[in-house]
Design a protein around this motif. Sequence first.
Motif, PDB file in Angstrom:
ATOM      1  N   GLU A 166       0.857  -1.191   0.000  1.00 26.21           N
ATOM      2  CA  GLU A 166       0.000   0.000   0.000  1.00 26.21           C
ATOM      3  C   GLU A 166       0.890   1.238   0.000  1.00 26.21           C
ATOM      4  OE1 GLU A 166      -3.107   0.243  -0.419  1.00 26.21           O
ATOM      5  OE2 GLU A 166      -3.869  -1.739   0.040  1.00 26.21           O
ATOM      6  N   PRO A 167       0.769   2.118  -0.984  1.00 22.29           N
ATOM      7  CA  PRO A 167       1.680   3.261  -1.075  1.00 22.29           C
ATOM      8  C   PRO A 167       1.284   4.471  -0.233  1.00 22.29           C
ATOM      9  CG  PRO A 167       0.275   3.203  -2.993  1.00 22.29           C
ATOM     10  CD  PRO A 167      -0.067   1.986  -2.168  1.00 22.29           C
ATOM     11  N   TYR A 168       0.045   4.512   0.258  1.00 20.29           N
ATOM     12  CA  TYR A 168      -0.432   5.699   0.965  1.00 20.29           C
ATOM     13  C   TYR A 168      -1.129   5.315   2.257  1.00 20.29           C
ATOM     14  CZ  TYR A 168       0.156   7.510  -3.747  1.00 20.29           C
ATOM     15  OH  TYR A 168       0.670   7.834  -4.969  1.00 20.29           O
ATOM     16  N   GLY A 169      -1.159   6.257   3.174  1.00 17.27           N
ATOM     17  CA  GLY A 169      -1.975   6.118   4.368  1.00 17.27           C
ATOM     18  C   GLY A 169      -1.322   5.354   5.496  1.00 17.27           C
ATOM     19  N   VAL A 170      -2.024   5.336   6.621  1.00 13.38           N
ATOM     20  CA  VAL A 170      -1.607   4.572   7.798  1.00 13.38           C
ATOM     21  C   VAL A 170      -2.349   3.248   7.745  1.00 13.38           C
ATOM     22  CG1 VAL A 170      -1.628   4.482  10.325  1.00 13.38           C
ATOM     23  CG2 VAL A 170      -1.184   6.654   9.164  1.00 13.38           C
ATOM     24  N   TRP A 171      -1.598   2.173   7.752  1.00 13.05           N
ATOM     25  CA  TRP A 171      -2.152   0.814   7.734  1.00 13.05           C
ATOM     26  C   TRP A 171      -1.459   0.019   8.831  1.00 13.05           C
ATOM     27  CZ3 TRP A 171      -5.509  -1.429   3.978  1.00 13.05           C
ATOM     28  CH2 TRP A 171      -5.874  -0.578   2.930  1.00 13.05           C
ATOM     29  N   GLY A 172      -2.216  -0.623   9.681  1.00 13.69           N
ATOM     30  CA  GLY A 172      -1.626  -1.462  10.719  1.00 13.69           C
ATOM     31  C   GLY A 172      -0.716  -0.695  11.663  1.00 13.69           C
ATOM     32  N   GLY A 173      -0.993   0.569  11.856  1.00 17.05           N
ATOM     33  CA  GLY A 173      -0.195   1.381  12.769  1.00 17.05           C
ATOM     34  C   GLY A 173       1.093   1.916  12.185  1.00 17.05           C
ATOM     35  N   LEU A 174       1.310   1.746  10.887  1.00 13.50           N
ATOM     36  CA  LEU A 174       2.521   2.231  10.234  1.00 13.50           C
ATOM     37  C   LEU A 174       2.177   3.203   9.116  1.00 13.50           C
ATOM     38  CD1 LEU A 174       4.570  -1.078   9.806  1.00 13.50           C
ATOM     39  CD2 LEU A 174       4.798   0.639  11.609  1.00 13.50           C
ATOM     40  N   THR A 175       2.954   4.271   9.017  1.00 13.39           N
ATOM     41  CA  THR A 175       2.811   5.194   7.901  1.00 13.39           C
ATOM     42  C   THR A 175       3.461   4.583   6.665  1.00 13.39           C
ATOM     43  OG1 THR A 175       4.902   6.304   8.336  1.00 13.39           O
ATOM     44  CG2 THR A 175       2.944   7.190   9.461  1.00 13.39           C
ATOM     45  N   ALA A 176       3.252   5.205   5.523  1.00 21.04           N
ATOM     46  CA  ALA A 176       3.865   4.713   4.291  1.00 21.04           C
ATOM     47  C   ALA A 176       5.390   4.701   4.413  1.00 21.04           C
ATOM     48  CB  ALA A 176       3.427   5.568   3.107  1.00 21.04           C
ATOM     49  N   ALA A 177       5.959   5.731   5.015  1.00 22.22           N
ATOM     50  CA  ALA A 177       7.420   5.792   5.184  1.00 22.22           C
ATOM     51  C   ALA A 177       7.904   4.678   6.113  1.00 22.22           C
ATOM     52  CB  ALA A 177       7.826   7.157   5.738  1.00 22.22           C
ATOM     53  N   GLU A 178       7.173   4.430   7.181  1.00 19.88           N
ATOM     54  CA  GLU A 178       7.558   3.358   8.105  1.00 19.88           C
ATOM     55  C   GLU A 178       7.457   1.992   7.439  1.00 19.88           C
ATOM     56  OE1 GLU A 178       6.216   5.568  12.258  1.00 19.88           O
ATOM     57  OE2 GLU A 178       4.716   4.468  11.088  1.00 19.88           O
ATOM     58  N   ARG A 179       6.454   1.814   6.584  1.00 19.47           N
ATOM     59  CA  ARG A 179       6.333   0.542   5.859  1.00 19.47           C
ATOM     60  C   ARG A 179       7.488   0.355   4.889  1.00 19.47           C
ATOM     61  NH1 ARG A 179       1.114   2.333   5.695  1.00 19.47           N
ATOM     62  NH2 ARG A 179       1.139   2.743   3.465  1.00 19.47           N
ATOM     63  N   ARG A 180       7.939   1.441   4.257  1.00 18.16           N
ATOM     64  CA  ARG A 180       9.093   1.325   3.350  1.00 18.16           C
ATOM     65  C   ARG A 180      10.333   0.854   4.110  1.00 18.16           C
ATOM     66  NH1 ARG A 180       6.580   5.891   1.079  1.00 18.16           N
ATOM     67  NH2 ARG A 180       7.893   7.327   2.261  1.00 18.16           N
ATOM     68  N   VAL A 181      10.509   1.330   5.335  1.00 16.85           N
ATOM     69  CA  VAL A 181      11.646   0.904   6.159  1.00 16.85           C
ATOM     70  C   VAL A 181      11.530  -0.586   6.486  1.00 16.85           C
ATOM     71  CG1 VAL A 181      12.744   1.161   8.431  1.00 16.85           C
ATOM     72  CG2 VAL A 181      12.097   3.190   7.126  1.00 16.85           C
ATOM     73  N   VAL A 182      10.340  -1.021   6.888  1.00 16.61           N
ATOM     74  CA  VAL A 182      10.131  -2.435   7.208  1.00 16.61           C
ATOM     75  C   VAL A 182      10.408  -3.300   5.986  1.00 16.61           C
ATOM     76  CG1 VAL A 182       8.378  -4.166   7.828  1.00 16.61           C
ATOM     77  CG2 VAL A 182       8.499  -2.007   9.088  1.00 16.61           C
ATOM     78  N   LEU A 183       9.911  -2.885   4.825  1.00 17.57           N
ATOM     79  CA  LEU A 183      10.143  -3.660   3.603  1.00 17.57           C
ATOM     80  C   LEU A 183      11.621  -3.720   3.241  1.00 17.57           C
ATOM     81  CD1 LEU A 183       7.103  -2.507   1.468  1.00 17.57           C
ATOM     82  CD2 LEU A 183       7.486  -4.784   2.433  1.00 17.57           C
ATOM     83  N   ALA A 184      12.335  -2.613   3.402  1.00 13.32           N
ATOM     84  CA  ALA A 184      13.771  -2.601   3.111  1.00 13.32           C
ATOM     85  C   ALA A 184      14.507  -3.551   4.051  1.00 13.32           C
ATOM     86  CB  ALA A 184      14.323  -1.182   3.234  1.00 13.32           C
ATOM     87  N   ARG A 185      14.122  -3.551   5.312  1.00 11.58           N
ATOM     88  CA  ARG A 185      14.756  -4.473   6.276  1.00 11.58           C
ATOM     89  C   ARG A 185      14.470  -5.918   5.918  1.00 11.58           C
ATOM     90  NH1 ARG A 185      13.212  -1.189  11.767  1.00 11.58           N
ATOM     91  NH2 ARG A 185      14.870   0.365  11.589  1.00 11.58           N
TER      92      ARG A 185
END
Length: 124
Positions: free
Chosen positions: A83-102
């Motif tokens: 999902e590229p936008y919004g807060v999902w599961g308590g994470l912002t789009a930027a935070e999700r990008r960090v999780v995916l990179a990890r």
Amino acid sequence: MLQLPHQTLQIAAVPAQRVPAREDDAGPWHTEAVCRRDEAGLFFAPSKEPTAARLAREEAAKRVCARCPVMVECREHALLQPEPYGVWGGLTAAERRVVLARRRRREIELKKAASAEQRIAAAG
């Protein structure tokens, strides 16, 4: 965009085309999501939202997520889509990008380790 007289934050429309499709015996997980009840506008940024307003809105959205019974399922959906936008599961789009990179880095490390183990086993 809807702006009510008593409302301080601008509310963006929730994209209808991004409805999750995964189901289990109890039905789709998103039917239990707290955000579907009345706060969905907190989760997506209106255009040209000032930084302070965005941060306040995201924190409010995360508070909703914190009490949601399907937060983990929502987060995983947003990470798998992605999902590229919004807060999902308590994470912002930027935070999700960090999780995916990890996760990608971890996958690479595991593949390298498995390859090294195969070479050692073949040599020995």
